[in-house]
Design a protein around this motif. Structure first.
Motif, PDB file in Angstrom:
ATOM      1  N   THR A  91       0.827  -1.202   0.000  1.00  0.00           N
ATOM      2  CA  THR A  91       0.000   0.000   0.000  1.00  0.00           C
ATOM      3  C   THR A  91       0.862   1.253   0.000  1.00  0.00           C
ATOM      4  N   VAL A  92       1.858   1.293   0.853  1.00  0.00           N
ATOM      5  CA  VAL A  92       2.757   2.451   0.898  1.00  0.00           C
ATOM      6  C   VAL A  92       3.528   2.586  -0.414  1.00  0.00           C
ATOM      7  N   SER A  93       3.959   1.473  -0.984  1.00  0.00           N
ATOM      8  CA  SER A  93       4.681   1.510  -2.254  1.00  0.00           C
ATOM      9  C   SER A  93       3.801   2.063  -3.373  1.00  0.00           C
ATOM     10  N   THR A 140       2.237   9.150  -6.164  1.00  0.00           N
ATOM     11  CA  THR A 140       2.551  10.541  -5.825  1.00  0.00           C
ATOM     12  C   THR A 140       3.853  10.997  -6.472  1.00  0.00           C
ATOM     13  N   ALA A 141       4.810  10.088  -6.677  1.00  0.00           N
ATOM     14  CA  ALA A 141       6.054  10.477  -7.359  1.00  0.00           C
ATOM     15  C   ALA A 141       5.747  10.928  -8.780  1.00  0.00           C
ATOM     16  N   SER A 142       4.871  10.205  -9.462  1.00  0.00           N
ATOM     17  CA  SER A 142       4.487  10.615 -10.813  1.00  0.00           C
ATOM     18  C   SER A 142       3.730  11.938 -10.792  1.00  0.00           C
ATOM     19  N   LEU A 143       2.853  12.107  -9.814  1.00  0.00           N
ATOM     20  CA  LEU A 143       2.111  13.364  -9.712  1.00  0.00           C
ATOM     21  C   LEU A 143       3.033  14.541  -9.399  1.00  0.00           C
ATOM     22  N   PHE A 144       4.028  14.318  -8.559  1.00  0.00           N
ATOM     23  CA  PHE A 144       5.014  15.372  -8.285  1.00  0.00           C
ATOM     24  C   PHE A 144       5.816  15.699  -9.539  1.00  0.00           C
ATOM     25  N   GLY A 145       6.103  14.689 -10.357  1.00  0.00           N
ATOM     26  CA  GLY A 145       6.796  14.927 -11.617  1.00  0.00           C
ATOM     27  C   GLY A 145       5.959  15.772 -12.565  1.00  0.00           C
ATOM     28  N   VAL A 146       4.669  15.474 -12.621  1.00  0.00           N
ATOM     29  CA  VAL A 146       3.769  16.274 -13.454  1.00  0.00           C
ATOM     30  C   VAL A 146       3.752  17.719 -12.960  1.00  0.00           C
ATOM     31  N   THR A 201       7.740  14.258  -0.932  1.00  0.00           N
ATOM     32  CA  THR A 201       7.836  12.923  -0.350  1.00  0.00           C
ATOM     33  C   THR A 201       7.738  12.986   1.176  1.00  0.00           C
ATOM     34  N   ALA A 202       8.334  14.004   1.776  1.00  0.00           N
ATOM     35  CA  ALA A 202       8.221  14.171   3.234  1.00  0.00           C
ATOM     36  C   ALA A 202       6.774  14.442   3.640  1.00  0.00           C
ATOM     37  N   MET A 223      12.755   7.630  -9.903  1.00  0.00           N
ATOM     38  CA  MET A 223      12.805   7.382 -11.345  1.00  0.00           C
ATOM     39  C   MET A 223      11.485   7.773 -12.016  1.00  0.00           C
ATOM     40  N   SER A 224      10.362   7.463 -11.393  1.00  0.00           N
ATOM     41  CA  SER A 224       9.059   7.866 -11.931  1.00  0.00           C
ATOM     42  C   SER A 224       8.938   9.384 -11.939  1.00  0.00           C
TER      43      SER A 224
END
Length: 109
Positions: free
Chosen positions: A23-25, A31-37, A57-58, A94-95
Motif C-alpha cells: 500500500t505504501v509503495s 505521488t512520485a508521478s504526480l510530483f513529476g507532473v 515525499t516528506a 525514477m518515476s
C-alpha cells in the motif's frame, strides 16, 4: 528487537505486513508521478525540482503516518523508520524524473 512477551500479545502477521508495504509503495509510486507532473508543469529545473520531490515525499510520509498508520507506525510496519519514512523514496525518484522531464519538455513546446 521484539521479545517473546510482546510477540505473544501482538503477533506479527506476515500477510498484513506485506499488504501494508504494498500500500505504501503504491501511494509513493503514484505521488512520485504526480510530483513529476507538477514539477514539469511549473517549469522547475535542476536542484529546485529535486527539492520539490524531497519536500513532497516528506509531506506524503507525514500524511501516511497521520492517516494510514494512525500515528502508530509500529503497529502496522515491521521497521517503521525504513518502511514508512524512507521506503521507496529512491524507487519513486525514477518515476518522478521521467514524468518531470516529459511534462517539462511538453510545457516548453
Amino acid at each position: 528487537m521484539l521479545d517473546e512477551r510482546e510477540l505473544a500479545t501482538r503477533p506479527i502477521v506476515q500477510e498484513s505486513v506485506q499488504h501494508n508495504a504494498r500500500t505504501v509503495s503504491n501511494i509513493r509510486a503514484l505521488t512520485a508521478s504526480l510530483f513529476g507532473v507538477a514539477a514539469g508543469t511549473l517549469g522547475l529545473e535542476s536542484f529546485p525540482g529535486f527539492i520539490f520531490y524531497a519536500v513532497g515525499t516528506a509531506v506524503v510520509s507525514v500524511l501516511i503516518f497521520a492517516f494510514k498508520a494512525e500515528s502508530n507506525p509500529k503497529a502496522y510496519f515491521w521497521r517503521p523508520l525504513q518502511d514508512l519514512w524512507a521506503g521507496d523514496m529512491f524507487g519513486g525518484l525514477m518515476s518522478f524524473v521521467l514524468t518531470w522531464t516529459l511534462l517539462y519538455n511538453l510545457a516548453k513546446a
